[in-house]
Design a protein around this motif. Sequence first.
Motif, PDB file in Angstrom:
ATOM      1  N   GLU A 152     -46.455  11.835  -7.957  1.00 33.14           N
ATOM      2  CA  GLU A 152     -46.411  13.555  -9.043  1.00 33.14           C
ATOM      3  C   GLU A 152     -45.269  13.760  -8.719  1.00 33.14           C
ATOM      4  O   GLU A 152     -43.770  13.472  -8.111  1.00 33.14           O
ATOM      5  CB  GLU A 152     -47.546  14.009  -7.940  1.00 33.14           C
ATOM      6  N   GLU A 153     -44.365  14.427 -10.305  1.00 33.92           N
ATOM      7  CA  GLU A 153     -43.727  14.740 -10.422  1.00 33.92           C
ATOM      8  C   GLU A 153     -43.710  16.421  -9.857  1.00 33.92           C
ATOM      9  O   GLU A 153     -44.523  17.149  -9.411  1.00 33.92           O
ATOM     10  CB  GLU A 153     -43.051  14.708 -11.950  1.00 33.92           C
ATOM     11  N   LYS A 201     -39.477  12.637  -7.451  1.00 30.72           N
ATOM     12  CA  LYS A 201     -41.050  12.675  -8.012  1.00 30.72           C
ATOM     13  C   LYS A 201     -41.063  11.922  -6.252  1.00 30.72           C
ATOM     14  O   LYS A 201     -41.075  11.790  -5.401  1.00 30.72           O
ATOM     15  CB  LYS A 201     -41.180  10.573  -8.579  1.00 30.72           C
ATOM     16  N   GLU A 212     -35.371  12.673 -10.090  1.00 28.35           N
ATOM     17  CA  GLU A 212     -36.301  11.810  -9.984  1.00 28.35           C
ATOM     18  C   GLU A 212     -36.040  12.846 -11.663  1.00 28.35           C
ATOM     19  O   GLU A 212     -35.690  13.635 -10.843  1.00 28.35           O
ATOM     20  CB  GLU A 212     -37.997  12.177 -10.993  1.00 28.35           C
TER      21      GLU A 212
END
Length: 548
Positions: free
Chosen positions: A55-56, A66, A85
């Motif tokens: 998940e970001e 992330k 990320e």
Amino acid sequence: MLHRFLKIHPNDNVLVALTDLTQGETISYEGKDIVLVDNVQAKHKFAEKPLHVGEEIFMYGSLVGKAVQEIPAGGVLTIHNVKHEVHGFEGKTKTTGWNVPDVSRWANKTFMGYHRADGQVGTGNYWLVIPLVFCENRNVDIIKQAFLDELGFGQRDLYKAYVSQMVDLYQSGNTEAIETLTLQRTETLAKKRIFDNVDGIKFLTHEGGCGGIRQDSDALCGLLAGYINNPNVAGATVLSLGCQNAQVSILEKAIQKISPNFNKPLVILEQQKEGTETELLSQAIRKTFLGLIEADKNIRQPAPLSKLVIGLECGGSDGFSGISANPSIGHTSDLVVALGGKSVLSEFPELCGVEQDLINRCVDNPTADRFVHLMRSYARAAEAVGSGFDMNPSPGNIKDGLITDAIKSAGAAKKGGTSPIVDVLDYPEYITKPGLNLLCTPGNDVESTTALAGSGCNIILFTTGLGTPTGNPVTPVIKVASNSKLAERMPDIIDVDTGAVIAGEKTIEEMGEDILDFIIEVASGNIQTKAQILGQDDFIPWKRGVSL
């Protein structure tokens, strides 16, 4: 009222601890109760909701990481459960608007500066002594020893006196007293200055000029040309050996490129032409003294604030830097730009992840395209040697909450405020356009501040959360603390404390205005920065290899 945590942007899915939070306590936010599953130290981040693997993670409204492990709501973010990320970037996709701040309060204000023939205005009046190659460093040091004390620019060496006291105690047989001997800081004892209007002679020794690649020598000459042309410099003495890569002709061309009508006093001597070392040094000392007589004829006169050129730098950053100090000087930058001045945001590795926002702030496509080209070229060069922007955060950054380069960059970019970007400069190009400029430099503190002064900055704002004792030979460096604990612990290096923003006592805008008022006092010579008082004359040219 001191808030205990903060959500920086509505789109974020993490919260920032503003004070130490304890495992098991309940945090209430927007009608939700979050039970902390970890102790969360001040400056660190914790999940607002459960974050699943892959998940970001968003901060400042930007993608900054992330999840690589399951992170429950109330769980702390660490280097073990989060990885760097960022989103990709392309050319200019839209034009970003700007709400110009009200600068009527400063419309008629001036600072007392040194006016140069080319229209620039200095906040100081220095003479430079520069070697074109490292072979001349020894000669530069001899000139330094000859001048500083005799002209009243030397300072009493407290630490030499401290050792002398210990020697006296040892020789008298009183060894026990050494264990409790404390250093007593006293007023500087130096001769009266001979030249009242000269702020100092600065000696810029370095390890370049020969060997390496020819581009390094060309870049060094460009940098030195920028220093000679800097508005804070009255004139310069340049020592050349003669056979090195960094030839006098390259320096002269670089000066002409920056200033076609250059007319400052400039002494250039080549050792292999002059003959003996004695002849070289006697000529250098005599001609420098005559140059100082000319430099002393300059006096401070009123100048509009549009003549300010503000460098924007950070070093020893912490988890509060992007919340307090960086956005504060970002607002200062906006004020200076609105007044017709120039500001310069450097450190390209610390713009990683916010490129698209900066691209869209560029005034036109060619400016945006140049930024894209420089960022991608820099990233490729880092990757080619097995590194990358993701490896930029230092152990100190990570310890104090900046666990990915994207988190660090999203906060670092706040130094640039919100104004349009009028130009993008490669190292060591010189600033020409009023407004916000981007300058390609490393994130290394001294390499970057060195480049900012070489590009024409007459003031540098330097934010720090951990404490960085960095200065510059010719450009005053104003050190801005992100938190009050640092300002209290290291008062000898900190000029401005933005901890009031964290405490909720001042807004970003109020703090930015205070910093502009402080700049005016420094630019006028009414206040010396702590770096100036300590004699922190850091100078490291950037060799265009990879330096993060």
